[in-house]
Write an enzyme that holds these catalytic residues in place. Structure first.
Site, PDB file in Angstrom:
ATOM      1  CD  GLU B  60      41.832 -23.239 -19.310  1.00  0.00           C
ATOM      2  OE1 GLU B  60      40.612 -23.029 -19.156  1.00  0.00           O
ATOM      3  OE2 GLU B  60      42.575 -22.472 -19.953  1.00  0.00           O
ATOM      4  CG  HIS B 129      47.867 -14.143 -16.307  1.00  0.00           C
ATOM      5  ND1 HIS B 129      46.540 -13.931 -16.007  1.00  0.00           N
ATOM      6  CD2 HIS B 129      47.883 -14.610 -17.580  1.00  0.00           C
ATOM      7  CE1 HIS B 129      45.805 -14.237 -17.063  1.00  0.00           C
ATOM      8  NE2 HIS B 129      46.589 -14.660 -18.023  1.00  0.00           N
TER       9      HIS B 129
END
Ligand code: TPP
Ligand code: TPP
Ligand code: MG
Ligand code: MG
Lengths: 372, 326, 326, 372
Positions: B60, B129
């Protein structure tokens, strides 16, 4: 690679060390398309290793591999029935790795891994009941229902999670091994992660610190050749994970992850290095994931054919065949073990079904240690 | 007008903008061959090819920075985070490179880039998450932050975001991808950033809601209607720039305000809205602004706990009754 | 009592806690041989050796995560960020591992770790090296956030933070290291986290200031005294947990509040404080809470622009006059 | 290493490729303690390279190295007088790298680097006036006073900064090269960073993407052997930076960074590879920082003696000696160039002094592109 810890690798000869992309192909080939020669050779190696392992251990290894296989099958069933929510990453096809690796650890050694951790949790000693109950999000789960599928924990067996950020557990495990060394113990830390996690900066930063400070951490890359729908080739410029250790002067091995005894043997060497010399090792186990990435994976990024090809080397099947040929277990024995395992898994499901939901008050506990 | 899902509306916006401008490209994890982890990018690889729809490794920080660099050299990247949870690894490039480049270069390098993906609460995936990060990004001058609550807004706002010359954080609610709504066919449909939308008119109280909370606020407004309380529901749609004027206007009429959000309360967007309303409309307020926020806890996995952690219609109704002293 | 600098007070706290507990160790960039980039760790390597004072490579994500892992295994790490600007690279491990571990493990793994270092505005180092990030960390349940404004507070709070069983973000103001003040010798001097301190009593208006803004708020209070306005100056000291009660008590007395901060305004700590005060003391407020914040721009390099970006005494005075309608 | 781009490296023989820590020492030895043999050899190489370089270029290289040397000396002076604020990272001792590398680029090629960028900015074509004015925080600065010492930019000469987060420019440069390839141009991107930045995850993530996608990016590691006060050995488990390319199958070279012509030659090869084959290269230039990390560095982490040893191989001195011996420049020429350079630097300072502070209104401009 250095420290000469390249038994498996060095088979392929010197040029293998040159860092040219050529070698990257070699192991891939060996694992993903097992030629006849190859598998004959593997059989021979396996037989040799059989001799060095006592019968009880062999049976225990088989039993555990079968247990986590059946456990995952049942988890898939419960998931389909809507009894398990969220994601659910199954381990089917990779059993030889978690079972083989963890079988050589001491109870006081540490294990950290990713979200694909049901098998590792069970192998390290969390009961199937507690793992299944966690999947069900029940109070009886090993994380009391707060962690779920991706966050199994049990301090009593030194299982330190269950981490859901790809690569996140790698610095954590490095820190755990830092602590064991700091405290003057000879405890070893095993850190599992997938091959796609190797592309994360945290892998790079951790291996450098581990070798720089001589930490007893074993980095276990479970190379199942896919990160979700992306194959190794499409994500990594040099696909030989073990080879990457050369950038840190870390010892490494490339090992067939479908052969539980090969996994054990390699892990034993790494554990020795960690315990005796306080040095890290990078282990690459070439394996394969038979099911989807998670329960919601359409799986159209690979062919049935490819999966079937790998299933010919199903670690459970391979090991069962060896045990049979070597007359270590009879068909009756196998049948009995199947029975026992089935009972154990059913028991786990019953426990999970009956375990209560977490008390609503739990929403506001465990935020800060103070309130404990 | 066609009735389509939020997912398909976003997909249309991406397709149309990729068609419209060669310099636009899309990159992220599983956006191509896999068709997107949440299928928002379905069909785009097939239509635009590997040059413009790029599957990335799981790096990322790396690909977010790569996107910013590509923008410096004249491209208009759309970077998908499989979920915004993973953008946490890329914040350095988003904040220190994307948000500040134009300023620290004295106006020489604009960064026309969109960082998009699902954010907020998901279904039973626990705390790593499931979280709302809009306040993080909205804190920084240089970034724009967008959070649509309907398919039409999603399409119009995403198209505008892609055409914007600034870095835009575009947060789609993971639970809303399947939400259906009418979406105009018009390929030139764009919605300006920084313009709030009054989703329902009312006179007794103002409910400011964004993303997942908008449909819940509308339900709450209906319930309250039955109880004789008329609510105005305003969706800012863009968190930065923030259209405070539309909200102040409403509050001057209703004299009461409730902010609904699924995020944590502390230093959240709700706090900013509450502070702003009070600073600008203090003399019009008949009651203090009330915040209805997500529980101030990491998101638990267990379904029953998760349900308790996310605000529902009942809490919004209760808050409105509180500010209306009814 | 000895009069020492903030730098030396912090150094004392570190030394005393390292002496007190074998499980405490210090790691970070240049904390050892170099004696600390800002000399806060001076002499510690010499006194405690390489085992307990560790120079790290420049890998913020890596060593922050290593620290959290070490805490899981029973140590009490103190991780120094050379400046908090670089903690942006480590937010994943701070938020997703440190802050959430206890919760997602169902209470099994506490993370006793301190992340400390200088934060806020520095001197002419431009936008990547000059920013306030406290609201980022305070947003997350599971973290504690501390910001001292005097040498005595710095020492007492740091010692408490190191003994705390939770992850603590300890932000020292880069410009205040040289600030001098009286510090008690007592090696058991600790100050509880979550307890605000009334730095000056007053009756006409409450100024809530933290870190760099505290001395400025006190100066402003003096000026205002001349003008016949008596100000109470409150330093929360800990941002999470936040001692709102002390502030509400004061506001109920003064009926007026100003929040001073060097951070950006949007979704900052000031917004939270303003919202909280209004929610809890609405009926006591004679004027809306005013925020005095840093300019909503990336920090510029040029001295004249930098000076304009950071709030000064004048702005605080003006804000107080505004809320007191004087 | 692969792609056979290991000329410099292969000198030391085959085992150098084995990734064992032994080689990590070799280059270090060669650069940090130049034996007599060594330096004789270097002299020979340098002579050889002289032949392949036209006189004008040689003079230009010397002139530029001298210019940035004098520029930095003046910057240090102004800093001490309090006319420059913040940090100020001087480049003295490393001139051969920035000048050598950038001298082989086309004007339309891109350069990105770290906070130690005054020399790179000037080499890429920003006027000393604009760079000095930026240090002074004046409106006439190349970033209009908003960026300062660590954030020099000039779009007109394709100088893309000036980045202050260690390693931050590496993914950015990778993206710039992605764009040049996307647009079908043959422009090359040069990315400079220090050896300590190699330990950042961003280095690892970028090199993988660059080779995976065949990007024309040249990663230039300026190995001055210290990251602030931390020596290479104390921060890196394997200290051979070029060797790390083996983890990505990226071509790499280890080169003496004190020899401007060696730098040029190696960079030319990398530029060829990037322009013709669209492939990345990792170049490691071993050099040394003669001044402190920044103006506030006490410098007690190394000895005077160590610095002096390296100053014997001052890149400017070495090159001047060669040009003199080869009769390319006479003492008169050198004197004249000194004069010109001094005048240029004085002019820069005058410009900076006279340039106005940014208008106060500038505080609120350039936040969003819209207002432009
Ligand atoms: C930082 C981050 N990015 C993306 C994801 C989403 N994600 C979860 S698993 C996964 C693939 C990981 O593959 P690998 O590391 O090979 O492990 P495997 O799933 O094959 O066991 C991705 C992309 C994530 N959880 N974290
Ligand atoms: C992410 C980050 N961490 C720490 C710093 C502070 N810092 C600035 S330069 C530097 C040393 C970098 O050394 P190296 O990469 O070798 O470059 P050099 O300064 O030697 O040119 C450090 C630690 C920073 N700017 N960014
Ligand atoms: Mg995988
Ligand atoms: Mg260096």
């Amino acid at each position: 690679m250095s420290n000469g810890a390249t038994e498996t690798r060095s088979r392929a000869g010197a040029d293998e060390r040159s860092g040219s992309s050529a070698i990257a192909e070699q192991p891939k080939a060996s694992a993903s398309t097992p030629g006849n020669e190859e598998s004959k050779k593997l059989k021979r190696d396996q037989k040799r290793r059989l001799e060095d392992t006592d019968r009880e251990t062999l049976i225990q290894l088989f039993r555990q591999m079968l247990l986590v296989r059946r456990f995952e099958e049942k988890a898939a069933e419960s998931y389909s029935l809507g009894k398990i929510g969220g994601f659910c990453h199954l381990y089917i096809g990779q059993e030889a790795v978690a079972i083989g690796c963890i079988s050589v650890l001491r109870p006081d050694d540490y294990v950290l891994t990713s979200y694909r951790e049901h098998a590792h949790a069970i192998a390290k000693g969390i009961t199937p009941e507690a793992v299944m109950a966690e999947l069900y999000g029940k109070a009886g789960g090993c994380s009391h229902g707060k962690g779920g599928s991706m966050h199994m924990f049990d301090s009593s067996v030194n299982f330190l999670g269950g981490h859901a950020i790809v690569g996140g557990q790698i610095p954590l495990a490095t820190g755990v091994s830092f602590a064991t060394k700091y405290k003057g113990t000879d405890r070893v830390t095993l850190c599992f992660f997938g091959e796609a996690a190797v592309n994360q900066g945290s892998f790079h930063e951790s291996l450098n610190m581990a070798q720089l400070w001589k930490l007893p951490c074993i980095y276990v890359c479970e190379n199942n050749q896919y990160g979700m729908g992306t194959s190794l080739e499409r994500a990594m410029s040099l696909q030989d994970v073990a080879q990457k250790a050369c950038a840190y002067d870390v010892a490494s091995e490339f090992v067939d992850g479908m052969d539980v005894l090969a996994v054990r043997e390699a892990t034993q060497r790494a554990v020795e290095r960690a315990r005796k010399q306080s040095l890290p090792t990078l282990l690459e186990f070439r394996t394969y994931r038979f099911m989807g990435h998670s329960m919601s994976d359409p799986g159209n990024y690979r062919t049935r054919r490819e999966i079937e090809k790998h299933q010919e080397r199903d670690p459970l099947k391979l090991f069962r065949a060896t045990l049979a040929e070597e007359k270590i277990l009879s068909d009756k024995d196998f049948a009995r073990i199947e029975e026992e395992v089935k009972a154990e898994v059913d028991k786990a499901v019953r426990f999970a079904e009956e375990s209560p939901e977490p008390d609503e008050g739990e929403l506001y506990t465990n935020i800060y240690a103070d309130e404990q | 007008m066609a009735v389509i899902t939020m997912r398909d509306a976003l997909n249309q916006a991406l397709r149309e903008e990729l068609q419209r401008d060669e310099d636009v490209f899309l990159m992220g994890e599983e956006v191509g061959a896999y068709q997107g982890a949440y299928k928002v990018t379905r069909g785009l690889l097939q239509e635009f090819g590997e040059k413009r729809v790029i599957d990335t490794p799981i790096t990322e920080l790396g690909f977010a920075g790569l996107g910013v660099g590509a923008a410096m050299a004249g491209l208009r990247p759309i970077v998908e985070f499989m979920t915004f949870n993973f953008s946490i690894l890329a914040t350095d490039q988003i904040i220190n490179s994307a948000a500040k480049m134009l300023y620290m270069s004295g106006g020489q390098f604009k960064i026309p880039i969109v960082f998009r993906g699902p954010g907020g609460s998901a279904f039973q995936v626990s705390s790593q998450h499931s979280q709302a990060l809009e306040s993080w990004f909205a804190y920084f001058p240089g970034l724009k932050v967008v959070m649509p609550s309907t398919p039409a807004d999603a399409k119009g706002l995403l198209k505008t975001a892609i055409r914007d010359d600034n870095p835009v954080i575009f947060i789609e609610q993971e639970r809303m991808y399947g939400l259906k709504g009418e979406v105009p066919e018009d390929p030139e449909l764009t919605i300006p950033l920084g313009k709030a939308d009054v989703k329902r008119e009312g006179k007794d109280a103002t409910i400011v809601a964004r993303s997942l909370m908008v449909p819940l606020a509308l339900k709450a407004a209906e319930e309250l209607e039955q109880q004789g309380i008329s609510c105005e529901v305003i969706d800012p749609r863009t968190i930065r720039p923030f259209d405070i004027d539309t909200i102040i206007e409403s509050v001057k009429k209703t004299n009461r305000a409730v902010v609904a959000e699924e995020s944590h309360p502390f230093c959240g967007v709700g706090a900013e809205i509450s502070a702003e309303i009070t600073e600008r409309a203090f003399d019009y307020l008949d009651a203090p602004v009330r915040r209805v926020s997500g529980a101030d806890v990491p998101m638990p996995y267990a379904k029953n706990l998760e349900n308790l952690a996310i605000p529902g219609v009942a809490q919004i109704v209760a808050a409105v009754r509180e500010v209306t002293y009814s």
